[in-house]
Write a protein that holds these residues in place. Structure first.
Motif, PDB file in Angstrom:
ATOM      1  N   LEU A 192     100.970  12.973  34.006  1.00  0.00           N
ATOM      2  CA  LEU A 192     101.024  12.940  35.472  1.00  0.00           C
ATOM      3  C   LEU A 192      99.771  13.553  36.091  1.00  0.00           C
ATOM      4  N   ALA A 193      99.290  14.628  35.480  1.00  0.00           N
ATOM      5  CA  ALA A 193      98.074  15.263  36.005  1.00  0.00           C
ATOM      6  C   ALA A 193      96.870  14.340  35.873  1.00  0.00           C
ATOM      7  N   LEU A 194      96.813  13.589  34.780  1.00  0.00           N
ATOM      8  CA  LEU A 194      95.720  12.635  34.616  1.00  0.00           C
ATOM      9  C   LEU A 194      95.772  11.554  35.684  1.00  0.00           C
ATOM     10  N   ARG A 195      96.953  11.142  36.064  1.00  0.00           N
ATOM     11  CA  ARG A 195      97.088  10.066  37.045  1.00  0.00           C
ATOM     12  C   ARG A 195      96.872  10.554  38.466  1.00  0.00           C
ATOM     13  N   ARG A 196      97.341  11.764  38.760  1.00  0.00           N
ATOM     14  CA  ARG A 196      97.259  12.256  40.142  1.00  0.00           C
ATOM     15  C   ARG A 196      96.027  13.122  40.374  1.00  0.00           C
ATOM     16  N   ASP A 197      95.564  13.781  39.309  1.00  0.00           N
ATOM     17  CA  ASP A 197      94.283  14.495  39.318  1.00  0.00           C
ATOM     18  C   ASP A 197      94.138  15.398  40.541  1.00  0.00           C
ATOM     19  N   ARG A 198      95.066  16.336  40.663  1.00  0.00           N
ATOM     20  CA  ARG A 198      95.006  17.339  41.715  1.00  0.00           C
ATOM     21  C   ARG A 198      95.007  18.716  41.078  1.00  0.00           C
ATOM     22  N   PRO A 199      94.344  19.703  41.644  1.00  0.00           N
ATOM     23  CA  PRO A 199      94.269  21.048  41.040  1.00  0.00           C
ATOM     24  C   PRO A 199      95.635  21.651  40.744  1.00  0.00           C
ATOM     25  N   ARG A 200      96.619  21.435  41.631  1.00  0.00           N
ATOM     26  CA  ARG A 200      97.926  22.058  41.396  1.00  0.00           C
ATOM     27  C   ARG A 200      98.604  21.508  40.143  1.00  0.00           C
ATOM     28  N   TRP A 201      98.328  20.246  39.813  1.00  0.00           N
ATOM     29  CA  TRP A 201      98.904  19.683  38.592  1.00  0.00           C
ATOM     30  C   TRP A 201      98.268  20.319  37.362  1.00  0.00           C
ATOM     31  N   TRP A 202      96.971  20.526  37.400  1.00  0.00           N
ATOM     32  CA  TRP A 202      96.306  21.155  36.260  1.00  0.00           C
ATOM     33  C   TRP A 202      96.672  22.629  36.149  1.00  0.00           C
ATOM     34  N   LEU A 203      96.906  23.269  37.269  1.00  0.00           N
ATOM     35  CA  LEU A 203      97.375  24.656  37.231  1.00  0.00           C
ATOM     36  C   LEU A 203      98.750  24.725  36.563  1.00  0.00           C
ATOM     37  N   GLY A 204      99.640  23.810  36.963  1.00  0.00           N
ATOM     38  CA  GLY A 204     100.963  23.762  36.336  1.00  0.00           C
ATOM     39  C   GLY A 204     100.873  23.490  34.848  1.00  0.00           C
ATOM     40  N   TYR A 205      99.947  22.623  34.462  1.00  0.00           N
ATOM     41  CA  TYR A 205      99.744  22.309  33.049  1.00  0.00           C
ATOM     42  C   TYR A 205      99.305  23.561  32.295  1.00  0.00           C
ATOM     43  N   ALA A 206      98.376  24.301  32.840  1.00  0.00           N
ATOM     44  CA  ALA A 206      97.887  25.509  32.168  1.00  0.00           C
ATOM     45  C   ALA A 206      99.008  26.541  32.012  1.00  0.00           C
ATOM     46  N   VAL A 207      99.807  26.720  33.054  1.00  0.00           N
ATOM     47  CA  VAL A 207     100.901  27.697  32.999  1.00  0.00           C
ATOM     48  C   VAL A 207     101.932  27.301  31.947  1.00  0.00           C
ATOM     49  N   LEU A 208     102.305  26.023  31.926  1.00  0.00           N
ATOM     50  CA  LEU A 208     103.294  25.567  30.944  1.00  0.00           C
ATOM     51  C   LEU A 208     102.739  25.640  29.529  1.00  0.00           C
ATOM     52  N   ALA A 209     101.447  25.375  29.348  1.00  0.00           N
ATOM     53  CA  ALA A 209     100.832  25.495  28.022  1.00  0.00           C
ATOM     54  C   ALA A 209     100.889  26.939  27.535  1.00  0.00           C
ATOM     55  N   ILE A 210     100.678  27.879  28.434  1.00  0.00           N
ATOM     56  CA  ILE A 210     100.779  29.297  28.061  1.00  0.00           C
ATOM     57  C   ILE A 210     102.211  29.626  27.653  1.00  0.00           C
ATOM     58  N   GLY A 211     103.178  29.162  28.442  1.00  0.00           N
ATOM     59  CA  GLY A 211     104.580  29.420  28.113  1.00  0.00           C
ATOM     60  C   GLY A 211     104.988  28.821  26.783  1.00  0.00           C
ATOM     61  N   ALA A 212     104.531  27.593  26.516  1.00  0.00           N
ATOM     62  CA  ALA A 212     104.867  26.947  25.243  1.00  0.00           C
ATOM     63  C   ALA A 212     104.309  27.735  24.070  1.00  0.00           C
ATOM     64  N   THR A 213     103.099  28.259  24.208  1.00  0.00           N
ATOM     65  CA  THR A 213     102.479  29.029  23.129  1.00  0.00           C
ATOM     66  C   THR A 213     103.199  30.347  22.907  1.00  0.00           C
ATOM     67  N   LEU A 214     103.678  30.962  23.979  1.00  0.00           N
ATOM     68  CA  LEU A 214     104.435  32.207  23.838  1.00  0.00           C
ATOM     69  C   LEU A 214     105.779  31.958  23.157  1.00  0.00           C
ATOM     70  N   LEU A 215     106.325  30.769  23.325  1.00  0.00           N
ATOM     71  CA  LEU A 215     107.572  30.427  22.628  1.00  0.00           C
ATOM     72  C   LEU A 215     107.328  30.170  21.145  1.00  0.00           C
ATOM     73  N   ASN A 216     106.207  29.542  20.831  1.00  0.00           N
ATOM     74  CA  ASN A 216     105.886  29.185  19.457  1.00  0.00           C
ATOM     75  C   ASN A 216     104.368  29.098  19.357  1.00  0.00           C
ATOM     76  N   VAL A 217     103.768  29.957  18.555  1.00  0.00           N
ATOM     77  CA  VAL A 217     102.309  30.002  18.488  1.00  0.00           C
ATOM     78  C   VAL A 217     101.715  28.663  18.061  1.00  0.00           C
ATOM     79  N   PHE A 218     102.475  27.879  17.297  1.00  0.00           N
ATOM     80  CA  PHE A 218     101.962  26.587  16.850  1.00  0.00           C
ATOM     81  C   PHE A 218     101.839  25.592  17.995  1.00  0.00           C
ATOM     82  N   ALA A 219     102.508  25.853  19.120  1.00  0.00           N
ATOM     83  CA  ALA A 219     102.450  24.924  20.246  1.00  0.00           C
ATOM     84  C   ALA A 219     101.048  24.816  20.832  1.00  0.00           C
TER      85      ALA A 219
END
Length: 512
Positions: free
Chosen positions: A163-190
């Motif tokens: 969705l971020a690739l299609r809409r290409d807005r800063p808030r989408w990339w910010l959300g992506y970065a936050v969720l990527a951090i959360g996924a890594t904290l759940l499982n380092v392999f993420a």
């Protein structure tokens, strides 16, 4: 020619506009997946890893934080979430695992949404159903650990990337970065999703700005998680039990990683993949986006973990890559739709065949000793039903269980043992900032034994003795007879009057 036209009509070029998705597709697939995982979740005994979840998540938050400095930092966020879960639901077999069943439902919804973004509605729904039945998923859905929740984070992070690739807005990339951090904290392999997403960005990004948006978001996520990743390196001793790579690893990748040891499902999926490839070639159709994304999602994390295991420390274990299961489901869903040629009857028939192949493994996952053969719950049930308040507990710490030691058995169902006098309990896990209580040898508190109305001893299963027996003075058997856990009470006049045996454990009641 007719095959070509039919395949293009079913799967189409990704850029062709397909019929709109029905909003309830993801919802009903989610309900199906959650219900399938939750069915029978109360039957298997709790085991070592789940005892760790209960031990860590039910302690006060300040104590949990201190413990993470010593052990299990990689599970810290999951323990925090389960702390909230256990504030609402009891820490029983079913309710502990229901959290993972719900997570599987959310992940299945994500598979449908992602499949629809990358392909057609038919492929999306089929992939969602396959995901729900995939043996590794039905295993994760009834395991009180972070695997199912990590799958949720992985699939929705991938949806967010598209969705971020299609809409290409800063808030989408910010959300992506936050969720990527959360996924890594759940499982380092993420964190290994990021290279897979790099392939997706290369394939799908329509502008340089979109590519740079992903690069900045991924870099921010990587930088933010670096301290955590480095800190977790100091606790690699926890996976010291993992064997180095060998010829057996190939079988683990092919059969265990997605199929939980089910050779029938592994062979069927291999045949589906082969048949799908042949159908694509005959049709002259080259699926790009979904296949490229899914293959990158499977191959890059797996290769990275294997490479790390080869060059530094062995860390490869099939269940650690559970977060790649959505990619396998997408590929299988695409293959089934291709082979079925959009016919609902044929697609349904193939899904039924898949379900039949997965059923034996599914039932085995829900057996009483399905969790690595452990029987923590059965022991707790005996104590709950037969022990009286004030009786004494003896834990035979000489057992050869792996993983061990024996004290985690109590941590899985602590309420069952609370009525007993446990003089062998040393400093608690909270006092030690560790998962488990310390153990005091039975001879160190022998002076208290004469005041015990009855002694309940938990030791190792003895195959030379029956499953259950009663009597005035039962034979201890070769296993328990040589253990101090039996010899010390015996010197004080205690004799075994009843014995229960399960898969790993035996429980005896002794009276004077």
């Amino acid at each position: 020619m007719s095959i070509t036209l039919r395949t293009e009509r079913v799967l189409g070029d990704e850029q062709r506009r397909a019929p709109p998705a029905r909003p309830l597709d993801a919802a009903w697939v989610a309900v199906f997946a959650a219900a399938l995982s939750a069915a029978g979740a109360a039957r298997p005994s709790l085991w070592f890893d789940e005892a760790a979840t209960i031990s860590a998540s039910t302690r006060p938050l300040p104590d949990l934080w201190r413990m993470l400095g010593n052990i299990d930092a990689v599970h810290g966020l999951y323990y925090l979430l389960m702390h909230g879960w256990f504030a609402v639901f009891p820490a029983t077999e079913f309710w502990s695992r229901l959290s993972s069943s719900v997570a599987v439902g959310l992940a299945a919804a994500g598979v449908v949404v992602l499949g629809r973004l990358l392909s057609t509605r038919t492929v999306a729904v089929t992939a969602g159903v396959v995901f729900a039945m995939l043996p590794r998923v039905t295993w994760a859905g009834m395991e009180a650990r972070s695997y199912a929740l990590t799958v949720v984070a992985a699939v929705w992070l991938t949806v967010l990337c598209v969705l971020a690739l299609r809409r290409d807005r800063p808030r989408w990339w910010l959300g992506y970065a936050v969720l990527a951090i959360g996924a890594t904290l759940l499982n380092v392999f993420a964190i290994l999703l990021l290279p897979a997403h790099a392939v997706m960005v290369t394939t799908m990004a329509e502008s340089r700005r979109a590519r740079w948006g992903w690069v900045l978001a991924a870099a921010a996520a990587g930088a933010a998680t670096c301290p955590f990743l480095f800190f977790s390196q100091g606790q690699l001793f926890q996976v010291g039990w993992i064997s180095p790579l060998s010829a057996r690893t190939v079988g683990m990748i092919l059969v265990d990683q997605y199929f939980d040891g089910s050779r029938a499902v592994a062979v069927l999926c291999g045949l589906l993949g082969l048949a799908g490839l042949i159908s694509w070639r005959r049709a002259g159709w080259r699926p790009r986006r979904l296949v490229v994304v899914a293959l990158a999602w499977i191959l890059l994390p797996t290769m990275a973990v294997l490479g790390y295991s080869m060059l530094r420390n062995p860390v490869y274990y099939p269940r650690y890559l559970s977060f790649t299961t959505p990619a396998m489901a997408l590929i299988l869903g695409l293959c089934i739709v291709t082979i079925g040629r959009s016919s609902r009857a044929w697609i349904t028939a193939l899904l039924v065949v898949f379900a039949i192949a997965a059923t034996p493994n599914y039932l085995a996952q829900r057996g009483p000793y399905a969790k690595e053969g452990m029987d923590y719950s059965q022991v707790a049930d005996v104590i709950t039903r037969h022990a009286a308040p004030g009786d004494c507990l003896v834990m035979d710490n000489s057992t050869a269980w792996k993983p061990g030691p024996i004290r985690p058995l109590i941590a899985a169902r602590p309420a069952a043992f609370a009525k007993l006098r446990d003089y062998g309990r040393g400093p608690t896990g909270i006092q030690r900032n560790m998962l488990w209580d310390a153990h005091i040898a039975v001879w160190a508190w022998a002076d208290k034994m004469p005041y015990c109305p009855a002694i309940w001893t938990v030791s190792e299963h003895d195959t030379s003795l029956p499953r259950h027996e009663q009597g005035t003075a039962l034979h201890a058997g070769p296993r328990l007879g040589r253990a101090m856990a039996y010899q010390v009470p015996y010197r004080f006049g205690f004799r075994i009057v009843e014995r229960w045996q399960f898969n790993f454990a035996q429980v005896t009641k002794s009276l004077r």
